[in-house]
Design a protein around this motif. Structure first.
Motif, mmCIF file in Angstrom:
data_model
loop_
_atom_site.group_PDB
_atom_site.id
_atom_site.type_symbol
_atom_site.label_atom_id
_atom_site.label_comp_id
_atom_site.label_asym_id
_atom_site.label_seq_id
_atom_site.Cartn_x
_atom_site.Cartn_y
_atom_site.Cartn_z
ATOM 1 N N HIS A 162 -4.552 3.776 -6.866
ATOM 2 C CA HIS A 162 -3.734 2.302 -7.284
ATOM 3 C C HIS A 162 -2.498 2.949 -8.009
ATOM 4 O O HIS A 162 -2.000 1.814 -8.866
ATOM 5 N N ILE A 163 -1.895 3.813 -7.664
ATOM 6 C CA ILE A 163 -0.523 4.112 -8.030
ATOM 7 C C ILE A 163 0.597 3.342 -7.645
ATOM 8 O O ILE A 163 0.274 2.647 -6.551
ATOM 9 N N LYS A 164 1.428 2.735 -8.470
ATOM 10 C CA LYS A 164 2.272 1.771 -7.931
ATOM 11 C C LYS A 164 3.506 2.274 -7.501
ATOM 12 O O LYS A 164 4.152 3.462 -7.827
ATOM 13 N N THR A 165 3.973 2.075 -6.057
ATOM 14 C CA THR A 165 4.902 2.597 -5.249
ATOM 15 C C THR A 165 5.988 1.577 -4.866
ATOM 16 O O THR A 165 5.404 0.316 -4.806
ATOM 17 N N LYS A 166 7.155 1.890 -4.398
ATOM 18 C CA LYS A 166 8.204 1.115 -4.150
ATOM 19 C C LYS A 166 9.051 1.847 -2.976
ATOM 20 O O LYS A 166 9.761 1.059 -1.979
ATOM 21 N N SER A 167 9.136 3.080 -2.754
ATOM 22 C CA SER A 167 9.989 3.804 -2.048
ATOM 23 C C SER A 167 9.330 3.763 -0.627
ATOM 24 O O SER A 167 8.136 3.516 -0.383
ATOM 25 N N TYR A 168 9.956 3.903 0.321
ATOM 26 C CA TYR A 168 9.544 4.202 1.627
ATOM 27 C C TYR A 168 8.442 5.069 1.970
ATOM 28 O O TYR A 168 7.384 4.590 2.412
ATOM 29 N N TRP A 169 8.466 6.064 1.579
ATOM 30 C CA TRP A 169 7.406 7.110 1.782
ATOM 31 C C TRP A 169 6.584 7.044 0.793
ATOM 32 O O TRP A 169 5.314 7.354 0.872
ATOM 33 N N GLY A 170 6.819 6.619 -0.382
ATOM 34 C CA GLY A 170 5.676 6.336 -1.641
ATOM 35 C C GLY A 170 4.766 5.011 -0.972
ATOM 36 O O GLY A 170 3.557 5.279 -0.855
ATOM 37 N N ASN A 171 5.366 4.257 -0.340
ATOM 38 C CA ASN A 171 4.497 3.014 0.189
ATOM 39 C C ASN A 171 3.697 3.615 1.510
ATOM 40 O O ASN A 171 2.463 3.278 1.478
ATOM 41 N N THR A 172 4.349 4.405 2.160
ATOM 42 C CA THR A 172 3.564 4.834 3.476
ATOM 43 C C THR A 172 2.447 5.680 3.119
ATOM 44 O O THR A 172 1.441 5.402 3.555
ATOM 45 N N MET A 173 2.541 6.703 2.282
ATOM 46 C CA MET A 173 1.658 7.567 1.853
ATOM 47 C C MET A 173 0.536 6.849 1.033
ATOM 48 O O MET A 173 -0.760 7.111 1.276
ATOM 49 N N HIS A 174 0.916 6.044 0.374
ATOM 50 C CA HIS A 174 -0.103 5.064 -0.552
ATOM 51 C C HIS A 174 -0.938 4.378 0.581
ATOM 52 O O HIS A 174 -2.186 4.210 0.342
ATOM 53 N N TYR A 175 -0.356 3.615 1.640
ATOM 54 C CA TYR A 175 -1.049 3.030 2.450
ATOM 55 C C TYR A 175 -2.148 3.741 3.302
ATOM 56 O O TYR A 175 -3.217 3.382 3.562
ATOM 57 N N LEU A 176 -1.748 5.000 3.798
ATOM 58 C CA LEU A 176 -2.609 6.018 4.365
ATOM 59 C C LEU A 176 -3.725 6.407 3.439
ATOM 60 O O LEU A 176 -4.952 6.539 3.782
ATOM 61 N N LEU A 177 -3.435 6.529 2.043
ATOM 62 C CA LEU A 177 -4.420 7.020 1.298
ATOM 63 C C LEU A 177 -5.468 6.032 0.810
ATOM 64 O O LEU A 177 -6.823 6.258 0.613
ATOM 65 N N HIS A 178 -4.943 4.849 0.522
ATOM 66 C CA HIS A 178 -6.133 3.829 -0.043
ATOM 67 C C HIS A 178 -5.244 2.330 0.231
ATOM 68 O O HIS A 178 -6.367 1.608 0.251
#
Length: 237
Positions: free
Chosen positions: A107-123
């Protein structure tokens, strides 16, 4: 869904789209689409295949590994009561790890392109499509990679003869977590304890997504103050 001028096309592979949502990603990903039909992640059939795992693969792959690690401690002379204690301790360590990962990484907060992409894949994909039955458990290949650092951690904090059984217990806790997680989404419990646990977890998905991080138990939510206030503690087992 339109965010920051970008439209996510749900009919196209999603993984490399979601990063473009920027700061709006968090709002988008926590608006669930309740459908058993999962989205396509990648254009490549190979990478798409690697994202899909049947729930029964988890115990099939990992329970023999659990038995092997536990047997190593038995061979090194530990008694059955000692083995039982080590396995139970390993399961306990897993429940804390389960809570910690879910709360602070998933549930980490992301907003960068790769941050969002990795978060989407993870959870994030799980919160966007919570009923996607082929993406409810962790792919074994990814779990295998993570086993190495965690086993080394157990070796660091214990003895050569206890580390295998402790790790085996932790791995057993993981198997219990993954199959329980699948059951909470797709099972139809009839007894009180699993019914309350299902209610507890679905409350996390559809009502209060910043509370209720435990999956197999609400214990650590009670300890660390993240128990949803709308659900009495005695009903959240």
């Amino acid at each position: 869904m339109v965010a920051q001028g970008f439209t996510v096309d749900l009919n196209k592979p999603l993984v490399f789209q979601v990063g473009h949502l920027g700061e709006s990603y968090q709002e988008w990903v926590h608006q669930p689409i309740v459908s058993k039909e999962g989205p396509r992640f990648f254009g490549s059939d190979f990478w798409e295949f690697l994202t899909r795992t049947e729930w029964w693969v988890i115990p099939l792959v990992w329970l023999p590994v659990v038995c092997w690690f536990v047997s190593k401690s038995i061979v090194m002379g530990h008694t059955l009561p000692q083995i039982t204690l080590m396995v139970v301790t390993g399961i306990g360590v897993w429940t804390l790890l389960e809570y910690t990962l879910h709360r602070f990484l998933f549930h980490i907060k992301t907003k960068s392109y790769w941050g969002n992409t990795m978060h989407y894949l993870l959870h994030g994909c799980h919160h966007k499509h919570p009923m996607d039955g082929l993406r409810l458990v962790f792919p074994p290949a990814a779990t295998a990679v993570l086993c190495f650092p965690f086993y080394n951690l157990f070796k660091l904090i214990s003895t050569p003869s206890t580390a295998p059984a402790l790790f085996g217990g932790g791995l057993l806790g993981y198997v219990m977590y993954d199959v329980t997680h699948y059951y909470l989404h797709h099972g139809q419990p009839t007894s009180e304890v699993p019914k309350n646990l299902k209610k507890y977890h679905l409350n996390h998905h559809f009502r209060i997504q910043n509370k209720g991080f435990g999956i197999t138990s609400s214990l650590w939510d009670k300890v660390f103050g993240t128990l949803p206030t709308s659900m009495p503690a005695e009903k959240s087992r």
